[in-house]
Design a protein around this motif. Sequence first.
Motif, PDB file in Angstrom:
ATOM      1  N   GLY A   1       0.793  -1.228   0.000  1.00 44.02           N
ATOM      2  CA  GLY A   1       0.000   0.000   0.000  1.00 44.02           C
ATOM      3  C   GLY A   1       0.819   1.268   0.000  1.00 44.02           C
ATOM      4  N   GLU A   2       2.135   1.136  -0.149  1.00 45.39           N
ATOM      5  CA  GLU A   2       2.977   2.325  -0.149  1.00 45.39           C
ATOM      6  C   GLU A   2       2.965   2.969  -1.525  1.00 45.39           C
ATOM      7  OE1 GLU A   2       6.772   0.923   0.995  1.00 45.39           O
ATOM      8  OE2 GLU A   2       6.171   0.412   3.046  1.00 45.39           O
ATOM      9  N   PRO A   3       2.876   4.280  -1.624  1.00 46.31           N
ATOM     10  CA  PRO A   3       2.870   4.927  -2.933  1.00 46.31           C
ATOM     11  C   PRO A   3       4.183   4.688  -3.662  1.00 46.31           C
ATOM     12  CG  PRO A   3       3.126   6.556  -1.169  1.00 46.31           C
ATOM     13  CD  PRO A   3       2.787   5.250  -0.510  1.00 46.31           C
ATOM     14  N   THR A   4       4.093   4.393  -4.934  1.00 44.51           N
ATOM     15  CA  THR A   4       5.267   4.142  -5.757  1.00 44.51           C
ATOM     16  C   THR A   4       5.591   5.380  -6.557  1.00 44.51           C
ATOM     17  OG1 THR A   4       4.623   1.821  -5.940  1.00 44.51           O
ATOM     18  CG2 THR A   4       6.240   2.626  -7.510  1.00 44.51           C
ATOM     19  N   THR A   5       6.818   5.837  -6.468  1.00 41.93           N
ATOM     20  CA  THR A   5       7.205   7.059  -7.167  1.00 41.93           C
ATOM     21  C   THR A   5       7.730   6.794  -8.564  1.00 41.93           C
ATOM     22  OG1 THR A   5       9.428   6.956  -6.199  1.00 41.93           O
ATOM     23  CG2 THR A   5       7.754   8.216  -5.004  1.00 41.93           C
ATOM     24  N   GLY A   6       7.962   5.529  -8.903  1.00 42.72           N
ATOM     25  CA  GLY A   6       8.444   5.189 -10.224  1.00 42.72           C
ATOM     26  C   GLY A   6       9.827   4.569 -10.200  1.00 42.72           C
ATOM     27  N   ILE A   7      10.359   4.359 -11.385  1.00 46.58           N
ATOM     28  CA  ILE A   7      11.634   3.670 -11.556  1.00 46.58           C
ATOM     29  C   ILE A   7      12.484   4.421 -12.576  1.00 46.58           C
ATOM     30  CG2 ILE A   7      12.696   1.587 -12.545  1.00 46.58           C
ATOM     31  CD1 ILE A   7      10.460  -0.033 -11.306  1.00 46.58           C
ATOM     32  N   THR A   8      13.770   4.537 -12.295  1.00 45.97           N
ATOM     33  CA  THR A   8      14.713   5.082 -13.266  1.00 45.97           C
ATOM     34  C   THR A   8      15.504   3.928 -13.854  1.00 45.97           C
ATOM     35  OG1 THR A   8      14.889   7.192 -12.103  1.00 45.97           O
ATOM     36  CG2 THR A   8      16.654   6.633 -13.633  1.00 45.97           C
ATOM     37  N   PHE A   9      15.520   3.865 -15.174  1.00 45.53           N
ATOM     38  CA  PHE A   9      16.162   2.741 -15.859  1.00 45.53           C
ATOM     39  C   PHE A   9      17.128   3.265 -16.916  1.00 45.53           C
ATOM     40  CE2 PHE A   9      16.605  -0.314 -19.283  1.00 45.53           C
ATOM     41  CZ  PHE A   9      16.807  -1.500 -18.610  1.00 45.53           C
ATOM     42  N   GLY A  10      18.236   2.538 -17.117  1.00 52.00           N
ATOM     43  CA  GLY A  10      19.127   2.880 -18.220  1.00 52.00           C
ATOM     44  C   GLY A  10      20.561   3.041 -17.784  1.00 52.00           C
ATOM     45  N   GLY A  11      21.277   3.887 -18.515  1.00 54.46           N
ATOM     46  CA  GLY A  11      22.687   4.108 -18.274  1.00 54.46           C
ATOM     47  C   GLY A  11      23.497   3.916 -19.545  1.00 54.46           C
TER      48      GLY A  11
END
Length: 324
Positions: free
Chosen positions: A206-216
Amino acid sequence: MTLSPALARILAAGRPPFNARVAAARRARPGFDGAALAQAIRERLDPVVAAVAAIAPDAAPAVADAGFDMILGLAGHGIAGERGALVDRVWQTLAVAHASSVAERPFAVLAMLTNAALTIAATPGARVDEWIDRMSAMAPQVTAETLRAAGQVVAWRSGMAHYRDGAIVAADGLPDAVAAAAIGSPAGWAEIRAALVDDPWWTPAGEPTTGITFGGFTGFGGPFAEPPSVRPGPHGFLVRSGLRTGLLVVDAWGATLHPADPAEFDDAATSAPVHVEGASIAVGDRTVRTELPPDGLAAVASPTSVAIFSRYSHLIRIVPWRIR
């Protein structure tokens, strides 16, 4: 080498056929490392055989036989270094925890646990330590019959985002409590299934998800040789970097990148209208300010997410976003 009494007895009783298998391996593979084999027997096979012998003594010889063949096969595939240390850990901890399943189906269970761990470890962004820990903790609830499905669900939970659809189907076939434990939910599977299907960013915590950073950048171990361009696809986001095209699959637990046909990128549908103003992105009735430099900033939207990228960055920021 010092071995448990159980494995020492089995090896002594079957010395001629075991020696014959080693001799065949030496002939087939120049540079065969006998010392490495001895170490693998001691560090991988012995803990498993001892654990099985403690609960199902009659099954120990079959486990030793299957495990011995698997160790020879792994040696032939050059499983050493970090990958070898991972296999050691899988057999020493995970296979021991699932000793009852190993006793029932020695080769199948050892192969599944080993191959799954190696696959997860080789997937950028996936968390093999989390998978091993959760699978070990679940051992009392899992049988040889349910082990593969449980492992698939836990792998999804451990960052293998592309397993999502298959894992949900696999969870449907598990006992309710096992499926819930694999996901990490205090509620039953039936209570959370609809929410997981409806929203890839929803989690039982139930915790809010702020998103994901992917790459490099590839020069630093990342997947992109050039700053990527992104378009929405039916199963995620299509990504083009230089001559390479990929499908980026993302949810609350991880992001994985897979090869895609360049035509898929070229034919990708236009996303929902995205308005970029300075460092702010607006889609529908929502606006978010990014930390990326405004110059070169771009974004595309899917029904559940927005991918934010820049011609000056090798990173993609994916954030939850319901288009209303």
